[in-house]
Write a protein that holds these residues in place. Structure first.
Motif, PDB file in Angstrom:
ATOM      1  N   LEU A  72       0.824  -1.208   0.000  1.00  0.00           N
ATOM      2  CA  LEU A  72       0.000   0.000   0.000  1.00  0.00           C
ATOM      3  C   LEU A  72       0.857   1.257   0.000  1.00  0.00           C
ATOM      4  CD1 LEU A  72      -2.729  -1.024   2.611  1.00  0.00           C
ATOM      5  CD2 LEU A  72      -2.725  -1.370   0.137  1.00  0.00           C
ATOM      6  N   GLU A  73       2.024   1.175   0.629  1.00  0.00           N
ATOM      7  CA  GLU A  73       2.896   2.357   0.707  1.00  0.00           C
ATOM      8  C   GLU A  73       4.316   1.905   1.047  1.00  0.00           C
ATOM      9  OE1 GLU A  73       2.929   5.681   3.905  1.00  0.00           O
ATOM     10  OE2 GLU A  73       1.427   6.323   2.445  1.00  0.00           O
ATOM     11  N   MET A  74       5.023   1.394   0.052  1.00  0.00           N
ATOM     12  CA  MET A  74       6.387   0.914   0.242  1.00  0.00           C
ATOM     13  C   MET A  74       7.389   2.043   0.024  1.00  0.00           C
ATOM     14  SD  MET A  74       8.704  -1.436   0.793  1.00  0.00           S
ATOM     15  CE  MET A  74       7.914  -3.048   0.682  1.00  0.00           C
ATOM     16  N   PRO A  75       8.213   2.392   1.021  1.00  0.00           N
ATOM     17  CA  PRO A  75       9.219   3.429   0.813  1.00  0.00           C
ATOM     18  C   PRO A  75      10.447   2.879   0.074  1.00  0.00           C
ATOM     19  CG  PRO A  75       8.630   3.175   3.149  1.00  0.00           C
ATOM     20  CD  PRO A  75       8.150   1.964   2.415  1.00  0.00           C
ATOM     21  N   VAL A  76      10.927   3.627  -0.870  1.00  0.00           N
ATOM     22  CA  VAL A  76      12.205   3.346  -1.534  1.00  0.00           C
ATOM     23  C   VAL A  76      12.929   4.681  -1.680  1.00  0.00           C
ATOM     24  CG1 VAL A  76      11.182   1.423  -2.828  1.00  0.00           C
ATOM     25  CG2 VAL A  76      11.407   3.662  -3.920  1.00  0.00           C
ATOM     26  N   HIS A  77      14.259   4.634  -1.739  1.00  0.00           N
ATOM     27  CA  HIS A  77      14.965   5.890  -2.020  1.00  0.00           C
ATOM     28  C   HIS A  77      15.877   5.720  -3.229  1.00  0.00           C
ATOM     29  CE1 HIS A  77      18.642   4.453   0.297  1.00  0.00           C
ATOM     30  NE2 HIS A  77      19.218   5.174  -0.639  1.00  0.00           N
ATOM     31  N   TYR A  78      16.162   6.847  -3.865  1.00  0.00           N
ATOM     32  CA  TYR A  78      17.098   6.873  -4.979  1.00  0.00           C
ATOM     33  C   TYR A  78      17.754   8.244  -5.020  1.00  0.00           C
ATOM     34  CZ  TYR A  78      13.686   9.650  -7.633  1.00  0.00           C
ATOM     35  OH  TYR A  78      12.818  10.643  -8.050  1.00  0.00           O
ATOM     36  N   ASP A  79      18.854   8.339  -5.742  1.00  0.00           N
ATOM     37  CA  ASP A  79      19.584   9.599  -5.866  1.00  0.00           C
ATOM     38  C   ASP A  79      19.395  10.171  -7.269  1.00  0.00           C
ATOM     39  OD1 ASP A  79      20.498   9.320  -3.272  1.00  0.00           O
ATOM     40  OD2 ASP A  79      22.379   8.350  -3.879  1.00  0.00           O
ATOM     41  N   THR A  80      19.436  11.488  -7.342  1.00  0.00           N
ATOM     42  CA  THR A  80      19.223  12.135  -8.633  1.00  0.00           C
ATOM     43  C   THR A  80      19.871  13.511  -8.667  1.00  0.00           C
ATOM     44  OG1 THR A  80      17.545  12.804 -10.238  1.00  0.00           O
ATOM     45  CG2 THR A  80      17.020  13.156  -7.918  1.00  0.00           C
ATOM     46  N   GLN A  81      20.211  13.937  -9.852  1.00  0.00           N
ATOM     47  CA  GLN A  81      20.675  15.308 -10.084  1.00  0.00           C
ATOM     48  C   GLN A  81      19.688  16.068 -10.958  1.00  0.00           C
ATOM     49  OE1 GLN A  81      24.690  13.915 -11.355  1.00  0.00           O
ATOM     50  NE2 GLN A  81      25.492  15.403  -9.885  1.00  0.00           N
ATOM     51  N   ASP A  82      18.504  15.503 -11.146  1.00  0.00           N
ATOM     52  CA  ASP A  82      17.508  16.236 -11.922  1.00  0.00           C
ATOM     53  C   ASP A  82      16.934  17.363 -11.070  1.00  0.00           C
ATOM     54  OD1 ASP A  82      14.840  15.664 -10.640  1.00  0.00           O
ATOM     55  OD2 ASP A  82      15.416  13.599 -11.052  1.00  0.00           O
ATOM     56  N   ARG A  83      16.244  18.284 -11.702  1.00  0.00           N
ATOM     57  CA  ARG A  83      15.691  19.442 -10.988  1.00  0.00           C
ATOM     58  C   ARG A  83      14.165  19.396 -10.977  1.00  0.00           C
ATOM     59  NH1 ARG A  83      19.347  19.389  -8.260  1.00  0.00           N
ATOM     60  NH2 ARG A  83      18.019  20.771  -7.032  1.00  0.00           N
ATOM     61  N   ILE A  84      13.603  18.235 -11.128  1.00  0.00           N
ATOM     62  CA  ILE A  84      12.143  18.110 -11.083  1.00  0.00           C
ATOM     63  C   ILE A  84      11.659  18.467  -9.681  1.00  0.00           C
ATOM     64  CG2 ILE A  84      10.184  16.528 -11.317  1.00  0.00           C
ATOM     65  CD1 ILE A  84      11.908  14.806 -13.161  1.00  0.00           C
ATOM     66  N   ALA A 106       6.375  11.839  -2.741  1.00  0.00           N
ATOM     67  CA  ALA A 106       7.829  11.849  -2.625  1.00  0.00           C
ATOM     68  C   ALA A 106       8.261  13.013  -1.742  1.00  0.00           C
ATOM     69  CB  ALA A 106       8.478  11.974  -4.008  1.00  0.00           C
ATOM     70  N   ARG A 107       9.422  12.865  -1.152  1.00  0.00           N
ATOM     71  CA  ARG A 107      10.015  13.993  -0.422  1.00  0.00           C
ATOM     72  C   ARG A 107      11.528  13.877  -0.460  1.00  0.00           C
ATOM     73  NH1 ARG A 107       8.413  11.298   4.826  1.00  0.00           N
ATOM     74  NH2 ARG A 107      10.338  10.908   5.998  1.00  0.00           N
ATOM     75  N   GLU A 108      12.192  15.025  -0.383  1.00  0.00           N
ATOM     76  CA  GLU A 108      13.649  15.037  -0.374  1.00  0.00           C
ATOM     77  C   GLU A 108      14.138  14.764   1.038  1.00  0.00           C
ATOM     78  OE1 GLU A 108      17.332  17.924  -1.856  1.00  0.00           O
ATOM     79  OE2 GLU A 108      15.267  18.302  -2.523  1.00  0.00           O
ATOM     80  N   VAL A 109      15.170  13.932   1.167  1.00  0.00           N
ATOM     81  CA  VAL A 109      15.715  13.556   2.468  1.00  0.00           C
ATOM     82  C   VAL A 109      17.232  13.771   2.438  1.00  0.00           C
ATOM     83  CG1 VAL A 109      13.894  11.902   3.041  1.00  0.00           C
ATOM     84  CG2 VAL A 109      15.882  11.138   1.715  1.00  0.00           C
ATOM     85  N   PRO A 110      17.889  13.818   3.602  1.00  0.00           N
ATOM     86  CA  PRO A 110      19.351  13.970   3.626  1.00  0.00           C
ATOM     87  C   PRO A 110      20.045  12.793   2.937  1.00  0.00           C
ATOM     88  CG  PRO A 110      18.407  14.386   5.806  1.00  0.00           C
ATOM     89  CD  PRO A 110      17.307  13.827   4.957  1.00  0.00           C
ATOM     90  N   SER A 118      17.395   3.228   7.919  1.00  0.00           N
ATOM     91  CA  SER A 118      16.842   4.268   8.788  1.00  0.00           C
ATOM     92  C   SER A 118      15.465   3.898   9.332  1.00  0.00           C
ATOM     93  CB  SER A 118      16.746   5.598   8.029  1.00  0.00           C
ATOM     94  OG  SER A 118      18.008   6.010   7.556  1.00  0.00           O
ATOM     95  N   CYS A 119      14.892   2.808   8.848  1.00  0.00           N
ATOM     96  CA  CYS A 119      13.527   2.419   9.230  1.00  0.00           C
ATOM     97  C   CYS A 119      13.505   1.862  10.651  1.00  0.00           C
ATOM     98  CB  CYS A 119      13.001   1.382   8.243  1.00  0.00           C
ATOM     99  SG  CYS A 119      11.294   0.895   8.567  1.00  0.00           S
ATOM    100  N   GLY A 259       7.853   3.196   9.336  1.00  0.00           N
ATOM    101  CA  GLY A 259       8.025   4.391  10.150  1.00  0.00           C
ATOM    102  C   GLY A 259       9.488   4.740  10.357  1.00  0.00           C
ATOM    103  N   TYR A 260       9.772   6.021  10.377  1.00  0.00           N
ATOM    104  CA  TYR A 260      11.133   6.514  10.580  1.00  0.00           C
ATOM    105  C   TYR A 260      11.260   7.308  11.870  1.00  0.00           C
ATOM    106  CZ  TYR A 260      11.763   4.709   5.949  1.00  0.00           C
ATOM    107  OH  TYR A 260      11.814   3.851   4.873  1.00  0.00           O
ATOM    108  N   GLU A 261      10.230   7.242  12.692  1.00  0.00           N
ATOM    109  CA  GLU A 261      10.250   7.760  14.050  1.00  0.00           C
ATOM    110  C   GLU A 261       9.736   6.649  14.953  1.00  0.00           C
ATOM    111  OE1 GLU A 261       7.936  11.311  14.156  1.00  0.00           O
ATOM    112  OE2 GLU A 261       9.320  12.443  12.877  1.00  0.00           O
ATOM    113  N   PRO A 262      10.036   6.679  16.251  1.00  0.00           N
ATOM    114  CA  PRO A 262       9.575   5.606  17.141  1.00  0.00           C
ATOM    115  C   PRO A 262       8.071   5.361  17.021  1.00  0.00           C
ATOM    116  CG  PRO A 262      11.145   7.009  18.283  1.00  0.00           C
ATOM    117  CD  PRO A 262      10.865   7.674  16.971  1.00  0.00           C
TER     118      PRO A 262
END
Length: 265
Positions: A72-84, A106-110, A118-119, A259-262
């Motif tokens: 229903l809501e699987m988090p994945v991350h990837y890196d990009t240099q696009d400006r979208i 989507a959201r930008e993360v460190p 981090s999960c 979740g990424y918080e307790p």
């Protein structure tokens, strides 16, 4: 030194994007890329990213799901240099993805963030349809049973699963440490035409391969009167996989969220 400068120049403008995706696992061999080249969710996501200039076509999922399992809501991350703009990323990807995968938000993360490492917790849901007639529309999304279950002992058995335990008896081919903590194990019942639908929900620090489906198969045996609820406690105290119940079929299982918080109930 030259290599370090080159890496620094390469990473200038690099963004890490946390993407939440929904997918119907019916026609996938699982989430993660398979050595034998079968169709997977990760393969499709990376193929879509490869068509976006500046995006690095490699995704890191929060976890894994087997063939036939949904999310229903699987988090994945990837890196990009696009400006979208980050709010436009799901629209851009959905125009490139097949219809059984959808980017939701989507959201930008460190750059130090990692979707899996981090999960702090994950939530799964298992759906069981109890009615005399088999489903047509939901045949790939529930475990259908033409008979009833006694839900009272199942609720008692669920109480034993909560806490820090060794889940070795519910693991399939697991070579890692088998100790995990379950924060919540819950049963919900919903009326449907001609019967009822049962949801078994689990929130935990992490889950072993096959753990949720093995727990569900064992709980169903409790509901059928094939074992008592205290047998679950005995399994946690040192049982083996062959002493637990069967592995429930994949189509009833859903990765709900991470979740990424307790975790707070």
């Amino acid at each position: 030194m030259a290599a370090e400068l080159g890496a620094l120049e390469e990473n200038l403008g690099l963004r890490r994007i946390l993407l939440f995706v929904e997918y119907d696992g019916t026609h996938f061999a699982g989430l993660q890329t398979q050595a034998q080249g079968e169709r997977t969710v990760q393969q499709e996501l990376e193929a879509a990213l490869a068509r976006i200039p500046g995006a690095r076509p490699k995704v890191w999922p929060c976890g894994r799901t087997d063939a036939g399992v949904h999310a229903l809501e699987m988090p994945v991350h990837y890196d990009t240099q696009d400006r979208i703009p980050v709010e436009r990323i799901p629209h851009a990807l959905n125009s490139l993805l097949p219809s059984d995968i959808r980017a939701l938000r989507a959201r930008e993360v460190p750059l130090s963030f990692h979707a899996r490492k981090s999960c702090l917790w994950r939530e799964y849901r298992y759906r069981i349809l109890l009615r005399r007639m088999p489903p047509a529309l939901e045949r790939h999304r529930v475990w259908w049973m033409p008979h009833s279950l006694n839900l009272i002992p199942i609720r008692h058995a669920l109480e034993h699963l909560v806490g820090l335990h060794d889940f070795r008896a519910f693991a399939v081919k697991e070579e890692r440490n088998t100790v995990r903590e379950i924060y919540r194990a819950h049963l919900e019942v919903w009326p449907v035409e001609g019967g009822q639908e049962v949801w078994l929900e689990f929130v935990g620090s992490g889950f072993l391969r096959g753990q949720v489906r093995s727990m569900v198969g064992t709980l169903v045996e409790v509901g059928l009167g094939k074992r008592d609820s205290d047998s679950v406690r005995a399994l946690l105290r040192g049982g083996s996989r062959k002493e637990a119940g069967p592995t429930a079929p994949p189509q009833g299982l859903y990765f709900v969220r991470a979740g990424y918080e307790p975790y707070r109930r």
